[in-house]
Design a protein around this motif. Structure first.
Motif, PDB file in Angstrom:
ATOM      1  N   UNK A 101       0.780  -1.212   0.427  1.00 26.94           N
ATOM      2  CA  UNK A 101      -0.150   0.085   0.077  1.00 26.94           C
ATOM      3  C   UNK A 101       1.272   1.127   0.033  1.00 26.94           C
ATOM      4  N   UNK A 102       2.007   1.155   1.393  1.00 30.93           N
ATOM      5  CA  UNK A 102       2.882   2.158   0.485  1.00 30.93           C
ATOM      6  C   UNK A 102       3.404   3.007  -0.839  1.00 30.93           C
ATOM      7  N   UNK A 103       3.162   1.568  -1.473  1.00 34.80           N
ATOM      8  CA  UNK A 103       4.076   2.061  -2.382  1.00 34.80           C
ATOM      9  C   UNK A 103       3.015   2.150  -3.586  1.00 34.80           C
ATOM     10  N   UNK A 104       2.495   2.009  -3.311  1.00 34.10           N
ATOM     11  CA  UNK A 104       1.232   2.316  -4.943  1.00 34.10           C
ATOM     12  C   UNK A 104       1.012   3.775  -4.050  1.00 34.10           C
ATOM     13  N   UNK A 105       1.389   4.461  -2.598  1.00 29.20           N
ATOM     14  CA  UNK A 105       0.855   6.033  -2.333  1.00 29.20           C
ATOM     15  C   UNK A 105       1.962   6.620  -3.019  1.00 29.20           C
ATOM     16  N   UNK A 106       3.101   6.305  -3.052  1.00 35.71           N
ATOM     17  CA  UNK A 106       3.756   6.768  -3.475  1.00 35.71           C
ATOM     18  C   UNK A 106       4.063   6.883  -4.724  1.00 35.71           C
ATOM     19  N   UNK A 107       3.561   5.743  -5.841  1.00 39.29           N
ATOM     20  CA  UNK A 107       3.271   5.740  -7.131  1.00 39.29           C
ATOM     21  C   UNK A 107       2.418   7.255  -7.420  1.00 39.29           C
ATOM     22  N   UNK A 108       1.073   6.775  -6.778  1.00 43.61           N
ATOM     23  CA  UNK A 108      -0.183   7.643  -6.997  1.00 43.61           C
ATOM     24  C   UNK A 108       0.732   9.401  -7.349  1.00 43.61           C
ATOM     25  N   UNK A 109       1.618   9.567  -5.770  1.00 42.17           N
ATOM     26  CA  UNK A 109       1.996  10.664  -5.441  1.00 42.17           C
ATOM     27  C   UNK A 109       3.329  11.301  -7.372  1.00 42.17           C
ATOM     28  N   UNK A 110       3.501   9.678  -7.338  1.00 41.50           N
ATOM     29  CA  UNK A 110       4.459  10.473  -8.508  1.00 41.50           C
ATOM     30  C   UNK A 110       4.035  11.241 -10.144  1.00 41.50           C
ATOM     31  N   UNK A 111       3.191   9.857  -9.781  1.00 36.88           N
ATOM     32  CA  UNK A 111       2.560   9.884 -11.482  1.00 36.88           C
ATOM     33  C   UNK A 111       1.496  10.996 -11.451  1.00 36.88           C
TER      34      UNK A 111
END
Length: 428
Positions: free
Chosen positions: A275-285
């Protein structure tokens, strides 16, 4: 974005309240819509012209109200070839999917000798609302017009806000066989389709998504015409395990968040590190997304990550009753088969919601705001109606008459009873 844990005290009340907080039509919207509907009903085209100037900053006239055939042709020709090819590809798949839904007429004779059955007939006239403003929506044209045409609807009238019509929208209209297009949007377009306005003749049903004003107008004209549904902001739930690609899942969440600041994207996973990796990817995208402003507002205000055992995911999905749900897990059917309330279910890591929006073939007009508990997405059935057939000969009537008379008398309806009794020689 809110983080929830299934094990947290109060989850059963806090999470449902979070999901529900986007709903409702502001009273001021409904008041404006009420006045617009009344004006169009009373004044016709004059009201459409006035509202186009006031709301759309467009000088509408009776002469430019309808989009001429040559403009449709020219616009379609201006559409890039690869987009035209994609539109044709999507239309073929949408048509094939919906034609498979065609029901059969049926006649049968029961044990009393009564001949019963039903007959399906298409609607005479349908109005399609195609939004403007935020983007061009050729897919909306296809998803509404292609099933209507497949059902055999005799007249398809398309309305869309005034201004320059995007070539892709005109190419989609041409592909779907739509030749009647009117430059009118908002609640006034719904009024024109429901009541008629000058050259715009009334229809029998209005379909297609719109903003809060369009939705409020559809609610008010229901009964005068049929409607497909009351569309709310878009929604997606992604159920993913830790083996999924976090970049893919982030993109899927943002695919709905970019629609509208009020859209809702929810991730359900049992893996907190994932979940933390998804949240980080959302911010990047979000930083590279052209629609990032809307998507960021949606994710900030309405996005959620739920940490829960995957076995609990079907129950959570049913609680949300979302427009779309993806199962990006090792055995997606094992969970998806337990879901009862969802507009569309996408199975596996290579079935993102975006393919359903465009080319899978299924319809992307789906229930929102928990309406999946009691309604379905747009289909061929929205453009058909079923008529019951009943035939009785003398013997069959004799088998039904006594119970008919008894029930009519019990309800205090003597003319109903006499209608049957007189045929049995019991009264005049």
């Amino acid at each position: 974005m809110r983080r929830f844990r299934f094990s947290d005290p109060g989850f059963d009340t806090v999470f449902p309240a979070f999901v529900a907080e986007r709903r409702g039509t502001p009273e001021e919207v409904d008041a404006i819509v009420r006045d617009v509907l009344a004006a169009v009903r009373a004044e016709g085209v004059a009201a459409l012209i006035r509202y186009a100037r006031e709301f759309d900053r467009f000088e509408l006239t009776e002469a430019n109200l309808r989009v001429p055939a040559e403009e449709i042709e020219a616009g379609a020709a201006d559409c890039p070839a690869e987009v035209r090819d994609a539109i044709a590809f999507a239309a073929r798949r949408i048509r094939a999917y919906h034609e498979r839904q065609r029901p059969a007429d049926q006649r049968f004779t029961d044990e009393a000798g009564v001949e019963l059955g039903w007959r399906w007939t298409p609607l005479d006239a349908v109005g399609i609302y195609v939004p403007g403003g935020r983007a061009a929506y050729p897919s909306t044209v296809l998803m509404n017009a292609v099933p209507a045409a497949a059902a055999g609807v005799g007249r398809i009238a398309m309305v869309t806000p005034p201004g320059r019509l995007q070539p892709a929208v005109l190419a989609a209209a041409k592909e779907a066989g739509v030749t009647e297009i009117w430059r009118v949007g908002g609640a006034q377009a719904v009024a024109a389709l429901a009541y008629g306005a000058g050259p715009i003749l009334p229809v029998d049903k209005i379909v297609g998504p719109g903003n809060a004003f369009v939705t409020a107008a559809k609610r008010r004209v229901y009964g005068t015409v049929g409607i497909d549904a009351l569309a709310g902001p878009s929604e997606i739930v992604v159920v993913a395990d830790g083996l999924s690609n976090p970049e893919w899942i982030a993109a899927d969440l943002l695919s709905q968040a970019e629609h509208d600041p009020a859209a809702q994207s929810i991730l359900i996973t049992d893996d907190e590190a994932f979940a933390a990796r998804v949240e980080a990817a959302v911010e990047t995208q979000l930083g590279a997304l052209a629609t990032g402003e809307d998507a960021r507002a949606s994710w900030r205000d309405h996005g959620a990550v739920v940490i829960a055992p995957l076995n609990e995911a079907p129950g959570l999905v049913d609680l949300i009753a979302p427009e779309h749900v993806e199962f990006a897990t090792e055995a997606p059917e094992r969970l998806a088969d337990r879901v009862r309330h969802a507009g569309a279910i996408f199975l596996g890591r290579h079935a993102p919601e975006a393919v359903g929006d465009y080319v899978a073939g299924s319809n992307h007009v789906l229930p929102t705001s928990r309406a999946a508990r009691f309604s379905s997405g747009l289909s061929l059935f929205d453009f058909l109606k079923r008529t019951s057939i009943i035939r009785c000969d003398e013997a069959a009537f004799a088998a039904l008459a006594p119970a008919t008379i008894a029930l009519a008398e019990a309800e205090g309806l003597p003319a109903h009873a006499r209608s049957a009794a007189i045929r049995m020689g019991q009264g005049a």
